[in-house]
Write a protein that holds these residues in place. Structure first.
Motif: not given
Ligand code: NAD
Length: 542
Positions: A103, A151-153, A172, A206, A232, A234, A258, A282
């Protein structure tokens, strides 16, 4: 016993092979099944693994009478009815990390495509033109990139931003300051602050009740004129209508999407023809590497859940955090003793005529605080043993089931407790009973207190140990008579701990025995002069 796993959708071979290598797992791979067929087949399986095409509905979960695990080879679990799975005690396992880089790389590919008009450039070349003068682009360098959700992405996007000479600001509220320091990103105190100072805003949160519609008309209005919005994460996080208006009015300089509120995006959707948009269907996680990573990640976790009962990677068990290298392994002994302490309290109260437990309170030593939610689940499990007639009572649904029975749950830490110690209090209508225990890796789990009595008794011996708790008047001869009754019944005493509050007052015996003790034995114990109560607790396997 072999466990049967149904694999629907396209799950990468490398993950499936990992399951096939286990002699106790039977794997069946089928394409995405029509709903009626899936409903018909599901009762035969212990686990189902799929991607996003298969919707895991309440109906499917209820029909899956053997189901213990649902695996999703991907990040989100929005195609799974998580609440229903939790209530039914079915673990839901996803693969949160496998497609992070895919991503993040798409973010830069898509962003540069938009800034440099790459789709138009490529099309014009195919069509025989040389539109060089019409393709004046712009650069990333020097811009401020606002990342919502680090977060991760979001983190991988931030890390790569520095290579492009981009200034990074993040919003965040759920991560500590240190996360921003590691990512070399400024922390925006509010979403508005981030929107107001960013040239590009990219969403990596999320989809939750809080983030649904998070970027609406008001928020887009706060963005800088000419700024670019990227989603990218949701569909549904960005309000499509507000975005369209901002693109057409020129307030926003462009958008990269996306993900969409409706997928597949309808052929005539106005976003498809909006100015300065770069749309992709997506494909954030659609790289060979990511598909392999998520398949391996989820298949490993499903394998461990089925074969070793390790549910630590399920999204619907309590989160555990703390200084431990392997938190679930470190907590397992104390969770076992927590469950047993609750079962003992529950059994004694039941013998005193308490039918309904109104409140369960768990206190743990301060160093266990990071595992308190998991410990609370273990206590709920112990309090429900032999009360709830469900084969599916487990750590996943224990809290939900306890609350459904009207039990109020509370958890806290107590500096008064020694290390590795927990205290479980159950309160009925009239009385409350507290049982404490201690356990560490490699040592036998021991109860240290039953009500007012200090005890020290092993509750971990054998596969299904039994504990007898007696109260009696502190007079000579009782211990001998109890020993005789147990001996006559062929019940071997493993440990016998006698405690009293004062000489000649009330005494309590905690007796760990090998093998089963039954109701007839309890009656014989109660018939001994000076014995006031007798409770037999046959522990379920911890
Ligand atoms: P993650 O859990 O590692 O990070 C999400 C971050 O969002 C967390 O740090 C969290 O604290 C933060 N967050 C939550 N609510 C927030 C809020 N209201 N405001 C600001 N921050 C908030 O997840 P990840 O692996 O980075 O994935 C992020 C999302 O990307 C996923 O949830 C998924 O929906 C999406 N995703 C899309 C694709 C794709 O194909 N386009 C692929 C993978 C993931």
């Amino acid at each position: 016993m072999a466990y049967r796993i149904l694999i629907t959708d396209q799950v990468d071979r490398e993950g499936v092979a990992l399951l096939e290598a286990e002699p106790d797992l039977v794997v069946e791979e089928v394409p995405t099944l029509p709903v009626p067929e899936l409903l018909e087949r599901i009762p035969d399986y212990d686990a189902i693994i799929g991607r996003s095409a298969t919707r895991i509905t309440r109906e499917l979960l209820e029909k899956g009478r053997r189901l213990r695990v649902v695996g999703r080879a991907g990040v989100g679990v929005d195609n799974i009815d998580l609440a229903a799975a939790t209530a039914l005690g079915i673990a839901v396992i996803n693969a949160p990390a496998g497609n992070t880089v895919a991503v993040a790389e798409l973010f830069y590919g898509a962003m540069i495509s938009l800034l440099r008009h790459l789709p138009r450039a490529a099309t014009s070349m195919r069509e025989g033109r040389w539109d060089r003068s019409k393709l004046l682009g712009s650069e990333l360098r020097g811009r401020t990139l606002g990342i919502v959700g680090v977060g991760r992405i979001g983190g991988e996007v931030a890390t790569r931003a520095h290579a492009f000479g981009v200034d990074v600001v993040g919003y965040d509220p759920y991560v500590p300051e240190s996360r921003f320091e590691v990512l070399r990103a400024r922390r925006a105190p509010t979403l508005d602050a981030l929107l107001e100072q960013s040239d590009i805003v990219t969403i990596h949160t999320p989809l939750t009740d809080e983030t649904r519609g998070m970027i609406g008309r008001r928020e887009i209005g706060r963005m800088r004129p000419g700024a670019i919005l990227v989603n990218m994460a949701r569909g549904g996080i960005v309000d499509d209508a507000a975005l369209l208006d901002a693109l057409h009015s020129g307030h926003l300089g462009g958008a990269v999407l996306d993900v969409f509120s409706t997928e597949p995006l309808p052929a005539d959707h106005p976003l498809r023809s909006a100015p300065n948009v770069f749309l992709s269907p997506h494909i954030g996680a659609s790289t060979a590497e990511a598909q392999r990573n998520v398949a391996v990640e989820v298949c490993e976790a499903v394998r461990d859940a089925l074969l070793t009962g390790d549910f630590s990677r399920a999204v619907n068990v309590a989160a555990v955090e703390g200084p431990w290298h392997d938190p679930w392994r470190a907590l397992r002994p104390i969770m076992g003793v927590t469950r047993r302490a609750a079962a003992v309290a529950r059994a004694i109260l039941a013998d005193q005529g308490v039918t309904a437990v109104q409140r369960l309170t768990l206190r743990c030593a301060p160093e266990l605080a990071g595992g308190r939610e998991a410990l609370l689940a273990a206590a709920a499990l112990g309090a429900l043993e032999d009360v709830v007639e469900t084969e599916r009572l487990n750590l996943i649904n224990a809290r939900t089931l306890a609350e459904a029975r009207g039990m109020e749950l509370a958890v806290g830490e107590s500096a008064q407790l020694p290390p590795s110690t927990v205290e479980v209090s159950l309160r009925g209508a009239m009385q409350e009973l507290t049982v404490a225990g201690t356990a560490t890796v490699g040592a036998a789990p021991r109860l240290t207190r039953i009500g007012a009595f200090r005890v020290d008794v092993n509750v971990g011996g054998g596969p299904r140990p039994t504990l007898i708790v007696l109260t009696n008047r502190d007079v000579p001869g009782v211990i001998g008579r109890v020993g005789t009754v147990l001996g006559d019944a062929g019940v071997n005493i493993a440990e016998y701990h006698q405690a009293r509050l004062s000489e000649g007052g009330e005494a309590l015996a905690a007796i760990a025995v090998d093998g089963k003790a039954d109701a007839a034995l309890r009656q014989k114990l109660l018939a001994i002069p000076d014995v006031k109560s007798a409770t037999i607790v046959c522990f379920a396997d911890a």
